[in-house]
Scaffold this motif. Structure first.
Motif, PDB file in Angstrom:
ATOM      1  N   TYR A 191     -24.521 -47.739  -7.538  1.00 60.00           N
ATOM      2  CA  TYR A 191     -24.241 -48.014  -6.114  1.00 60.00           C
ATOM      3  C   TYR A 191     -24.713 -46.871  -5.221  1.00 60.00           C
ATOM      4  CZ  TYR A 191     -21.615 -51.904  -7.940  1.00 60.00           C
ATOM      5  OH  TYR A 191     -21.287 -53.052  -8.593  1.00 60.00           O
ATOM      6  N   GLY A 192     -24.256 -45.650  -5.540  1.00 53.80           N
ATOM      7  CA  GLY A 192     -24.616 -44.525  -4.685  1.00 53.80           C
ATOM      8  C   GLY A 192     -26.116 -44.307  -4.629  1.00 53.80           C
ATOM      9  N   GLU A 195     -33.643 -43.350 -14.121  1.00 58.02           N
ATOM     10  CA  GLU A 195     -32.507 -44.053 -14.747  1.00 58.02           C
ATOM     11  C   GLU A 195     -32.592 -43.942 -16.259  1.00 58.02           C
ATOM     12  OE1 GLU A 195     -29.602 -45.769 -13.904  1.00 58.02           O
ATOM     13  OE2 GLU A 195     -29.532 -45.827 -16.095  1.00 58.02           O
ATOM     14  N   GLY A 221     -26.860 -49.676 -12.797  1.00 55.46           N
ATOM     15  CA  GLY A 221     -25.649 -48.918 -13.158  1.00 55.46           C
ATOM     16  C   GLY A 221     -24.479 -49.831 -13.494  1.00 55.46           C
ATOM     17  N   GLY A 222     -23.311 -49.477 -12.985  1.00 54.27           N
ATOM     18  CA  GLY A 222     -22.092 -50.227 -13.273  1.00 54.27           C
ATOM     19  C   GLY A 222     -22.131 -51.668 -12.791  1.00 54.27           C
ATOM     20  N   ASN A 282     -19.893 -54.771 -14.612  1.00 46.77           N
ATOM     21  CA  ASN A 282     -18.541 -54.881 -14.054  1.00 46.77           C
ATOM     22  C   ASN A 282     -18.156 -56.315 -13.700  1.00 46.77           C
ATOM     23  OD1 ASN A 282     -19.489 -55.406 -11.404  1.00 46.77           O
ATOM     24  ND2 ASN A 282     -19.543 -53.221 -10.905  1.00 46.77           N
ATOM     25  N   MET A 304     -15.508 -57.385  -8.843  1.00 52.95           N
ATOM     26  CA  MET A 304     -14.389 -57.400  -7.884  1.00 52.95           C
ATOM     27  C   MET A 304     -14.670 -56.387  -6.788  1.00 52.95           C
ATOM     28  SD  MET A 304     -11.083 -57.819 -10.299  1.00 52.95           S
ATOM     29  CE  MET A 304     -11.833 -57.101 -11.747  1.00 52.95           C
ATOM     30  N   VAL A 315     -32.453 -37.354 -16.781  1.00 58.42           N
ATOM     31  CA  VAL A 315     -32.545 -36.010 -16.202  1.00 58.42           C
ATOM     32  C   VAL A 315     -31.713 -35.037 -17.027  1.00 58.42           C
ATOM     33  CG1 VAL A 315     -31.951 -34.600 -14.194  1.00 58.42           C
ATOM     34  CG2 VAL A 315     -33.024 -36.848 -13.879  1.00 58.42           C
ATOM     35  N   GLY A 323     -19.646 -42.022  -7.212  1.00 55.61           N
ATOM     36  CA  GLY A 323     -18.208 -41.973  -7.439  1.00 55.61           C
ATOM     37  C   GLY A 323     -17.656 -40.573  -7.656  1.00 55.61           C
ATOM     38  N   PHE A 335     -16.001 -49.946  -6.308  1.00 56.47           N
ATOM     39  CA  PHE A 335     -17.422 -49.885  -5.929  1.00 56.47           C
ATOM     40  C   PHE A 335     -17.702 -50.165  -4.456  1.00 56.47           C
ATOM     41  CE2 PHE A 335     -18.049 -54.349  -7.795  1.00 56.47           C
ATOM     42  CZ  PHE A 335     -18.468 -54.964  -6.621  1.00 56.47           C
TER      43      PHE A 335
HETATM   44  P1  FAD Z   1     -22.899 -45.910 -11.661  1.00 59.23           P
HETATM   45  O1  FAD Z   1     -22.870 -47.304 -11.195  1.00 59.23           O
HETATM   46  O2  FAD Z   1     -22.167 -45.558 -12.905  1.00 59.23           O
HETATM   47  O3  FAD Z   1     -24.447 -45.522 -11.828  1.00 59.23           O
HETATM   48  C1  FAD Z   1     -24.865 -44.311 -12.381  1.00 59.23           C
HETATM   49  C2  FAD Z   1     -26.204 -44.520 -13.094  1.00 59.23           C
HETATM   50  O4  FAD Z   1     -26.755 -43.254 -13.419  1.00 59.23           O
HETATM   51  C3  FAD Z   1     -26.092 -45.292 -14.400  1.00 59.23           C
HETATM   52  O5  FAD Z   1     -27.001 -46.378 -14.392  1.00 59.23           O
HETATM   53  C4  FAD Z   1     -26.439 -44.266 -15.468  1.00 59.23           C
HETATM   54  O6  FAD Z   1     -27.095 -44.826 -16.594  1.00 59.23           O
HETATM   55  C5  FAD Z   1     -27.338 -43.315 -14.713  1.00 59.23           C
HETATM   56  N1  FAD Z   1     -27.362 -41.947 -15.254  1.00 59.23           N
HETATM   57  C6  FAD Z   1     -26.312 -41.196 -15.658  1.00 59.23           C
HETATM   58  N2  FAD Z   1     -26.715 -39.980 -16.055  1.00 59.23           N
HETATM   59  C7  FAD Z   1     -28.061 -39.938 -15.905  1.00 59.23           C
HETATM   60  C8  FAD Z   1     -29.054 -38.951 -16.152  1.00 59.23           C
HETATM   61  N3  FAD Z   1     -28.727 -37.729 -16.623  1.00 59.23           N
HETATM   62  N4  FAD Z   1     -30.351 -39.278 -15.902  1.00 59.23           N
HETATM   63  C9  FAD Z   1     -30.696 -40.501 -15.435  1.00 59.23           C
HETATM   64  N5  FAD Z   1     -29.776 -41.475 -15.168  1.00 59.23           N
HETATM   65  C10 FAD Z   1     -28.478 -41.195 -15.410  1.00 59.23           C
HETATM   66  N6  FAD Z   1     -15.575 -51.596  -9.981  1.00 59.23           N
HETATM   67  C11 FAD Z   1     -15.221 -52.467  -9.010  1.00 59.23           C
HETATM   68  O7  FAD Z   1     -15.168 -52.098  -7.827  1.00 59.23           O
HETATM   69  N7  FAD Z   1     -14.928 -53.778  -9.319  1.00 59.23           N
HETATM   70  C12 FAD Z   1     -14.962 -54.244 -10.600  1.00 59.23           C
HETATM   71  O8  FAD Z   1     -14.736 -55.435 -10.843  1.00 59.23           O
HETATM   72  C13 FAD Z   1     -15.304 -53.328 -11.641  1.00 59.23           C
HETATM   73  N8  FAD Z   1     -15.303 -53.717 -12.944  1.00 59.23           N
HETATM   74  C14 FAD Z   1     -15.773 -52.841 -13.903  1.00 59.23           C
HETATM   75  C15 FAD Z   1     -15.883 -53.278 -15.224  1.00 59.23           C
HETATM   76  C16 FAD Z   1     -16.436 -52.441 -16.190  1.00 59.23           C
HETATM   77  C17 FAD Z   1     -16.555 -52.912 -17.609  1.00 59.23           C
HETATM   78  C18 FAD Z   1     -16.886 -51.138 -15.820  1.00 59.23           C
HETATM   79  C19 FAD Z   1     -17.505 -50.211 -16.830  1.00 59.23           C
HETATM   80  C20 FAD Z   1     -16.748 -50.704 -14.516  1.00 59.23           C
HETATM   81  C21 FAD Z   1     -16.192 -51.532 -13.549  1.00 59.23           C
HETATM   82  N9  FAD Z   1     -16.075 -51.126 -12.233  1.00 59.23           N
HETATM   83  C22 FAD Z   1     -15.653 -52.000 -11.271  1.00 59.23           C
HETATM   84  C23 FAD Z   1     -16.430 -49.750 -11.816  1.00 59.23           C
HETATM   85  C24 FAD Z   1     -17.773 -49.674 -11.093  1.00 59.23           C
HETATM   86  O9  FAD Z   1     -18.768 -50.360 -11.821  1.00 59.23           O
HETATM   87  C25 FAD Z   1     -18.135 -48.188 -10.908  1.00 59.23           C
HETATM   88  O10 FAD Z   1     -17.120 -47.595 -10.139  1.00 59.23           O
HETATM   89  C26 FAD Z   1     -19.463 -47.992 -10.210  1.00 59.23           C
HETATM   90  O11 FAD Z   1     -20.516 -48.588 -10.932  1.00 59.23           O
HETATM   91  C27 FAD Z   1     -19.761 -46.518  -9.994  1.00 59.23           C
HETATM   92  O12 FAD Z   1     -20.894 -46.406  -9.152  1.00 59.23           O
HETATM   93  P2  FAD Z   1     -21.729 -45.067  -9.102  1.00 59.23           P
HETATM   94  O13 FAD Z   1     -22.791 -45.245  -8.086  1.00 59.23           O
HETATM   95  O14 FAD Z   1     -20.796 -43.922  -8.940  1.00 59.23           O
HETATM   96  O15 FAD Z   1     -22.388 -44.882 -10.550  1.00 59.23           O
END
Ligand code: FAD
Length: 497
Positions: A15-16, A35, A108-109, A113, A116, A244, A466, A478
């Motif tokens: 997301y971010g 990624e 990503g997530g 997910n 929701m 990375v 996050g 999210f």
């Molecule tokens: P992420 O979406 O985690 O994205 C980070 C990305 O960075 C990932 O693709 C990862 O592979 C990549 N990455 C990490 N390290 C590196 C690196 N060193 N080099 C390159 N790439 C890297 N939230 C809700 O609001 N509603 C829901 O219904 C919900 N259900 C969920 C169900 C499950 C099973 C899970 C696991 C999570 C759920 N969540 C839900 C949580 C939500 O998906 C996360 O809060 C959200 O995806 C976080 O967003 P983000 O941008 O912080 O990072």
């Protein structure tokens, strides 16, 4: 390309990262996204991109030879199984006291997910992000996030009649019989598509139990929303299976970013070095925190401040099942997308989603994922002996969350004369308390960064995921991660470009 010079490099495509890349591209900036997971755009041997929950295979887990399903047991039997080692979609990352589930791949997530998409109640927001202007969030950035994510609500009339939400209607009835408000929970699932699934006119996704390991049809993951918009700009390059491993100031300005290209068994095939003027850490709460903690401790980014790695929480996640009487059958067909919850946040510190148990058979079980106000916070630290980042969370720290969830379910059990299931998380284990789906914190806004995500100690380094949120959002996270990223990137584009 190794040796390339890029204006902006974004680590991660959740997301971010997606918000940052889209808004920067629209402002005319060329962006390189990196990624570690796969692209998830090519069908496997079964003709589907993603595996089903009932039949996990290599695609399902990130570099594991054995599944680690959140529900480890059924009727007392362990249900995990062997799978081929592969850069699959769901990472069950194990720390000493907790397993943190995360999505891996472009999106990503959003790939794994439940979709929701919940905006916190306005009165709860100041406790979530105290330094952020509430009016701006609720007038501008939450609406912007909801629109771009494609958030929608189930048709209440359909909810009342469709077989696939029998389980949620039982959840509603029992909540209300105990005096708790039941609220519909918005989702990014295409609700019209789900109606067609129920009619049998389209291939099934939610009604085929798809969740956790990807969703083949109805869910609007980031691939269909922000990332589709990103691709349309023509200004963003996305490199999957690239991880990375280091970011350090370059002589003459900017940052040297080291990247491992990996194959589908996780082995490094090439190591690349890229020069980036600006770097956005969007690797998720755990990914960003691990990188920053390691880079500070190993002297690559020594000027990061002491807040790095602090303020991590589990969003109070706990799961539980209840056994119903035969007159409260929950249905053999259960939509995998939850659509309602029980709100006891103000009185008991818990918001419990009525979750599916899509086994294909009648289980008479009600199943819930609770988000609680658990106050415990952990920190990441560098372990020089193992060359890894540790997390200080301890299993016992879930107890406040369990107590808050019990504020709802002890009462429902008393009203209904029912009991907790003890066969879903082990043998004689009631609470699903060894995991979280909602990692939050580690580079907290206005502490490790300024009030817009600029990392303290360096110019041109940002956190935008996050990791900025200190441990809890009172609901699923999210939408808040997306809205905060929209807010921060607008300020960054206005002042830093
Ligand atoms: P992420 O979406 O985690 O994205 C980070 C990305 O960075 C990932 O693709 C990862 O592979 C990549 N990455 C990490 N390290 C590196 C690196 N060193 N080099 C390159 N790439 C890297 N939230 C809700 O609001 N509603 C829901 O219904 C919900 N259900 C969920 C169900 C499950 C099973 C899970 C696991 C999570 C759920 N969540 C839900 C949580 C939500 O998906 C996360 O809060 C959200 O995806 C976080 O967003 P983000 O941008 O912080 O990072």
């Amino acid at each position: 390309q190794s040796g390339a010079h890029v204006p902006v490099l974004v680590i991660g495509t959740g997301y971010g990262g997606s918000v940052a890349a889209l808004r920067l591209a629209q402002a005319g900036v060329d962006v390189q996204m990196v990624e570690m997971g796969m692209a998830w755009d090519t069908p496997g041997a079964d003709g589907k991109i993603f595996a089903n929950t009932t039949n996990p295979d290599g695609r399902s887990y990130w570099l594991r030879t054995h599944t680690k399903q959140p529900l480890s047991n059924f009727l007392g039997f362990p249900i995990d199984r062997e799978i081929p080692l592969y850069t699959g979609i769901l990472d069950a990352e194990e720390f000493a006291g907790i397993t943190v589930y995360q999505g891996r791949g472009v999106g990503g997530g959003s790939l794994v997910n439940g979709g929701m998409a919940v905006t916190p109640k306005r009165e709860n927001f100041p406790a979530i992000l105290p330094s952020v202007n509430v009016d701006e969030m609720y007038n501008t950035y939450y609406p912007r996030a909801n629109t771009n994510l494609g958030v929608g609500l189930i048709d209440p009339a359909w909810f009342d009649t469709t077989d696939c939400y029998q389980y949620a209607r039982v959840g509603r009835k029992q909540a209300q019989r105990s005096g708790f408000p039941f609220v519909f929970v918005p989702d990014v699932y295409d609700w019209d598509y789900m109606k067609q699934e129920a009619l049998g006119t389209v291939p099934k996704s939610a009604l085929a139990g798809e969740i956790l390991y990807g969703n083949n049809y109805g869910k609007k993951s980031l691939q269909k929303t922000y990332i589709a918009q990103i691709r349309a700009t023509g200004k963003v390059n996305i490199s999957p299976l690239h991880k990375v491993t280091s970011v350090a100031p370059a002589v003459g300005g900017g940052y040297t970013v080291q990247i491992d290209q990996i194959d589908t068994t996780g082995n490094t095939t090439t190591t690349k070095t890229v020069l980036a003027d600006k770097v956005f850490f969007a690797a998720g709460s755990v990914g960003t925190s691990k990188l920053l903690t390691m880079l500070k401790a190993t002297g690559k980014l020594p000027n990061l401040n002491g807040q790095i790695g602090q303020g991590w929480g589990d969003n109070g996640n706990v799961m539980v099942g209840r056994a119903n009487w035969w007159w409260d059958a929950t249905g053999s067909l259960q939509a995998s997308i939850p659509c309602g919850g029980i709100d006891n946040w103000a009185a008991g510190g818990a918001f419990a989603e009525v979750a599916p148990l899509p086994t294909g058979i009648e289980t008479y079980a009600s199943f819930y994922l609770s988000i609680t106000k658990n106050p415990n916070r952990a920190q990441f630290s560098w372990n020089a002996a193992t060359n890894k980042v540790d997390l200080s969370w301890q299993q016992a720290w879930k107890q406040p969350g369990i107590d808050m969830a019990r504020s709802i379910f002890d009462k429902i059990n008393a009203t209904e004369a029912t009991v907790y299931r003890s066969d879903l998380f082990g043998v004689n284990k009631i609470w699903g308390d060894l995991l979280t789906y909602h990692p939050l914190g580690g580079a907290v806004l206005n502490k490790a960064t300024d009030n817009y995500g600029r990392l303290q100690g360096y110019s041109g380094l940002y956190a935008i995921d996050g990791s900025l949120i200190p441990g809890n959002t009172s609901v699923n996270p999210f939408v808040t991660i997306t809205a905060l990223a929209e807010r921060n990137i607008e300020n960054i584009i206005a002042h830093d470009l």
